[in-house]
Design a protein around this motif. Structure first.
Motif, PDB file in Angstrom:
ATOM      1  N   LEU A  48       0.831  -1.215   0.000  1.00  0.00           N
ATOM      2  CA  LEU A  48       0.000   0.000   0.000  1.00  0.00           C
ATOM      3  C   LEU A  48       0.861   1.259   0.000  1.00  0.00           C
ATOM      4  CD1 LEU A  48      -2.985  -0.867   2.401  1.00  0.00           C
ATOM      5  CD2 LEU A  48      -2.979  -0.788  -0.093  1.00  0.00           C
ATOM      6  N   THR A  49       1.973   1.224   0.741  1.00  0.00           N
ATOM      7  CA  THR A  49       2.853   2.397   0.806  1.00  0.00           C
ATOM      8  C   THR A  49       3.442   2.680  -0.572  1.00  0.00           C
ATOM      9  OG1 THR A  49       3.349   1.756   3.071  1.00  0.00           O
ATOM     10  CG2 THR A  49       4.789   3.413   2.102  1.00  0.00           C
ATOM     11  N   LEU A  50       3.843   1.614  -1.238  1.00  0.00           N
ATOM     12  CA  LEU A  50       4.417   1.759  -2.587  1.00  0.00           C
ATOM     13  C   LEU A  50       3.369   2.317  -3.560  1.00  0.00           C
ATOM     14  CD1 LEU A  50       7.226   0.934  -3.659  1.00  0.00           C
ATOM     15  CD2 LEU A  50       6.146  -1.112  -4.613  1.00  0.00           C
ATOM     16  N   LEU A  51       2.157   1.763  -3.461  1.00  0.00           N
ATOM     17  CA  LEU A  51       1.087   2.226  -4.358  1.00  0.00           C
ATOM     18  C   LEU A  51       0.764   3.689  -4.098  1.00  0.00           C
ATOM     19  CD1 LEU A  51      -1.365  -0.827  -4.241  1.00  0.00           C
ATOM     20  CD2 LEU A  51       0.047  -0.116  -6.177  1.00  0.00           C
ATOM     21  N   GLU A  52       0.785   4.055  -2.804  1.00  0.00           N
ATOM     22  CA  GLU A  52       0.488   5.457  -2.450  1.00  0.00           C
ATOM     23  C   GLU A  52       1.536   6.383  -3.060  1.00  0.00           C
ATOM     24  OE1 GLU A  52       0.996   6.549   1.675  1.00  0.00           O
ATOM     25  OE2 GLU A  52      -0.832   7.757   1.592  1.00  0.00           O
ATOM     26  N   ALA A  53       2.806   5.967  -2.941  1.00  0.00           N
ATOM     27  CA  ALA A  53       3.894   6.806  -3.476  1.00  0.00           C
ATOM     28  C   ALA A  53       3.729   7.000  -4.979  1.00  0.00           C
ATOM     29  CB  ALA A  53       5.237   6.152  -3.155  1.00  0.00           C
ATOM     30  N   LYS A  54       3.185   6.001  -5.647  1.00  0.00           N
ATOM     31  CA  LYS A  54       3.029   6.094  -7.106  1.00  0.00           C
ATOM     32  C   LYS A  54       1.654   6.641  -7.501  1.00  0.00           C
ATOM     33  CE  LYS A  54       6.242   2.462  -8.245  1.00  0.00           C
ATOM     34  NZ  LYS A  54       6.457   1.107  -8.719  1.00  0.00           N
ATOM     35  N   GLY A  55       0.832   6.979  -6.496  1.00  0.00           N
ATOM     36  CA  GLY A  55      -0.508   7.498  -6.795  1.00  0.00           C
ATOM     37  C   GLY A  55      -1.421   6.439  -7.388  1.00  0.00           C
ATOM     38  N   GLN A  56      -1.204   5.162  -7.009  1.00  0.00           N
ATOM     39  CA  GLN A  56      -1.983   4.093  -7.640  1.00  0.00           C
ATOM     40  C   GLN A  56      -2.864   3.329  -6.663  1.00  0.00           C
ATOM     41  OE1 GLN A  56       1.183   1.978  -9.417  1.00  0.00           O
ATOM     42  NE2 GLN A  56       1.336   3.353 -11.155  1.00  0.00           N
ATOM     43  N   LEU A  57      -3.199   3.968  -5.545  1.00  0.00           N
ATOM     44  CA  LEU A  57      -4.114   3.311  -4.601  1.00  0.00           C
ATOM     45  C   LEU A  57      -5.496   3.218  -5.231  1.00  0.00           C
ATOM     46  CD1 LEU A  57      -3.282   5.079  -1.230  1.00  0.00           C
ATOM     47  CD2 LEU A  57      -2.926   2.660  -1.745  1.00  0.00           C
ATOM     48  N   ARG A  58      -6.238   2.190  -4.831  1.00  0.00           N
ATOM     49  CA  ARG A  58      -7.642   2.128  -5.231  1.00  0.00           C
ATOM     50  C   ARG A  58      -8.350   3.331  -4.609  1.00  0.00           C
ATOM     51  NH1 ARG A  58     -10.175  -2.529  -7.406  1.00  0.00           N
ATOM     52  NH2 ARG A  58     -12.405  -2.246  -7.115  1.00  0.00           N
ATOM     53  N   PRO A  59      -9.306   3.959  -5.317  1.00  0.00           N
ATOM     54  CA  PRO A  59      -9.979   5.116  -4.729  1.00  0.00           C
ATOM     55  C   PRO A  59     -10.564   4.749  -3.365  1.00  0.00           C
ATOM     56  CG  PRO A  59     -10.698   4.766  -6.987  1.00  0.00           C
ATOM     57  CD  PRO A  59      -9.832   3.610  -6.634  1.00  0.00           C
ATOM     58  N   SER A  60     -10.328   5.608  -2.362  1.00  0.00           N
ATOM     59  CA  SER A  60     -10.809   5.317  -1.011  1.00  0.00           C
ATOM     60  C   SER A  60     -10.927   6.622  -0.245  1.00  0.00           C
ATOM     61  CB  SER A  60      -9.815   4.391  -0.299  1.00  0.00           C
ATOM     62  OG  SER A  60     -10.180   4.227   1.051  1.00  0.00           O
ATOM     63  N   LYS A  61     -11.895   6.628   0.699  1.00  0.00           N
ATOM     64  CA  LYS A  61     -12.018   7.814   1.559  1.00  0.00           C
ATOM     65  C   LYS A  61     -10.947   7.779   2.641  1.00  0.00           C
ATOM     66  CE  LYS A  61     -16.976   8.234   0.943  1.00  0.00           C
ATOM     67  NZ  LYS A  61     -18.141   7.450   1.280  1.00  0.00           N
ATOM     68  N   LEU A  62     -10.280   6.657   2.803  1.00  0.00           N
ATOM     69  CA  LEU A  62      -9.325   6.465   3.897  1.00  0.00           C
ATOM     70  C   LEU A  62      -7.889   6.545   3.387  1.00  0.00           C
ATOM     71  CD1 LEU A  62     -11.049   3.341   5.506  1.00  0.00           C
ATOM     72  CD2 LEU A  62     -11.407   5.757   6.065  1.00  0.00           C
ATOM     73  N   ASN A  63      -6.993   7.095   4.254  1.00  0.00           N
ATOM     74  CA  ASN A  63      -5.588   7.052   3.869  1.00  0.00           C
ATOM     75  C   ASN A  63      -5.012   5.678   4.208  1.00  0.00           C
ATOM     76  OD1 ASN A  63      -4.792   6.975   6.598  1.00  0.00           O
ATOM     77  ND2 ASN A  63      -4.794   9.217   6.737  1.00  0.00           N
ATOM     78  N   VAL A  64      -3.743   5.462   3.844  1.00  0.00           N
ATOM     79  CA  VAL A  64      -3.147   4.129   4.014  1.00  0.00           C
ATOM     80  C   VAL A  64      -3.173   3.695   5.477  1.00  0.00           C
ATOM     81  CG1 VAL A  64      -0.955   2.879   3.921  1.00  0.00           C
ATOM     82  CG2 VAL A  64      -1.754   4.155   1.938  1.00  0.00           C
TER      83      VAL A  64
END
Ligand SMILES: NC(=O)c1ccc[n+]([C@@H]2O[C@H](COP(=O)([O-])OP(=O)(O)OC[C@H]3O[C@@H](n4cnc5c(N)ncnc54)[C@H](O)[C@@H]3O)[C@@H](O)[C@H]2O)c1
Length: 316
Positions: A48-64
């Motif tokens: 999840l941290t890696l995806l967040e850094a690349k802006g590729q998280l699934r859309p979510s109201k919550l942070n990692v």
């Protein structure tokens, strides 16, 4: 909010956990192997941290961090099942394993007085009735077959058994849609469900083309990647056919006979073993040595995430 128990925290189990947490649900992870269970949250955090850094998280109201806080590990399955509303079984693909796991879930759910939780199985090919038949959880059990990894790929096949109550499929469809998934419900159980029946038809023909010396492994993959796949990202084969003529009836009139003649020349179903298997592997190793599979999987997932966000942009 659902309380979801993930049974089996391997490749698919972890991805399901990430998916449910992204939508704000409580996730309880269980695995029979203590080391696998202990390492799962760290691995999920890393992804999840890696995806967040690349802006590729699934859309979510919550942070990692908020998503991670929803995921807990439970070495005691019975305790994990207390108050659970949904259970996703992800043990290895073997009938005996599935049967044993469902028998155990049946007994433990009874012990904790949980009479309502739905149980989905991630099995890729085994008909659900073969491992739920006769159990008291039969009517609330259903195959919920994802495409790996479900965090990135939206299709999920829902396959009720003859003993599954109809409302279970309907509820699951709604739940999956609320996660942003694209569920399909099969009207009857059959081996391989829909996705793998289509996938195996493709694999069989790829095998024959290499086996008959018509194409190299690299060229078979080029036919798929550069020929069929670009359209299939946006539309299925039936709509593709419809667009390739003046509608589907016209397509059948123009091409139906030809398709039938070509299909008649397709030989018997191959058994994927022996010298041809070794030859395909030899060619694959020159393109992608097995030692590079982990990096290539990360590359695949990154591209799937990009594709998912592009399709969202297009409203698809
Ligand atoms: N990998 C895929 O591409 C894919 C895609 C769709 C569906 N599936 C299906 O998902 C299921 C799991 O596949 P996977 O690739 O995650 O496998 P995996 O081998 O990565 O994970 C299986 C996990 O189950 C655990 N386990 C083993 N026995 C258990 C038990 N009795 N109780 C609880 N946990 C147990 C193992 O320790 C392991 O962590 C299979 O049925 C598979 O067919 C896999």
């Amino acid at each position: 909010m659902e309380t979801v128990v993930i049974v089996g925290s391997g490749l698919v189990g972890k991805s399901w956990a990430m998916l449910w947490a992204s939508a704000g649900h409580q996730v309880r992870l269980y695995d029979v192997v203590p080391e696998a269970l202990a390492s799962a949250p760290g691995q999920i955090k890393e992804i999840l941290t890696l995806l967040e850094a690349k802006g590729q998280l699934r859309p979510s109201k919550l942070n990692v961090q908020e998503q991670l806080e929803l995921i807990s590990v439970h070495p005691d399955l019975k305790e994990a099942l207390r108050g659970a509303t949904y259970i996703q079984e992800n043990t290895p693909e073997a009938l005996e394993m599935k049967r044993n796991t469902f028998q155990l879930l049946d007994a433990l759910l009874k012990e904790v007085g949980n009479t309502t939780a739905i149980i989905g199985s991630s099995t890729s090919t085994i008909q659900g009735s073969l491992f739920t038949n006769g159990l008291s959880v039969e009517e609330r059990s259903i195959v919920v077959h994802p495409v790996n990894p479900p965090y990135f790929v939206n299709l999920v096949e829902l396959i009720p058994t003859p003993g599954t109550k109809p409302e279970v499929g309907i509820r699951l469809r709604g739940l999956m849609e609320s996660l942003g998934m694209k569920p399909v419900i099969l009207n009857k159980e059959l081996p391989g469900f829909a996705l793998n029946r289509i996938q195996y038809a493709i694999l069989n023909e790829c095998w024959r083309l290499v086996n008959d010396g018509v194409l190299s492994v690299a060229d078979v993959d080029t036919v798929m990647k550069e020929g069929l796949a670009p359209r299939y990202v946006f539309m299925g084969p039936l709509e593709t056919a419809q667009l390739n003529a003046h509608g589907f009836v016209d397509y059948c009139q123009r091409y139906g006979q030809g398709i039938n003649s070509v299909s008649q020349t397709m030989q018997e179903i191959p058994l994927m073993s022996g010298e041809s298997c070794a030859e395909i592997d030899r060619q694959l190793q020159t393109i992608l040595p097995d030692g590079q599979l982990p990096q290539r999987r990360a590359w695949r997932d990154e591209n799937l995430a990009r594709l998912a966000s592009f399709k969202r942009e297009l409203g698809l």
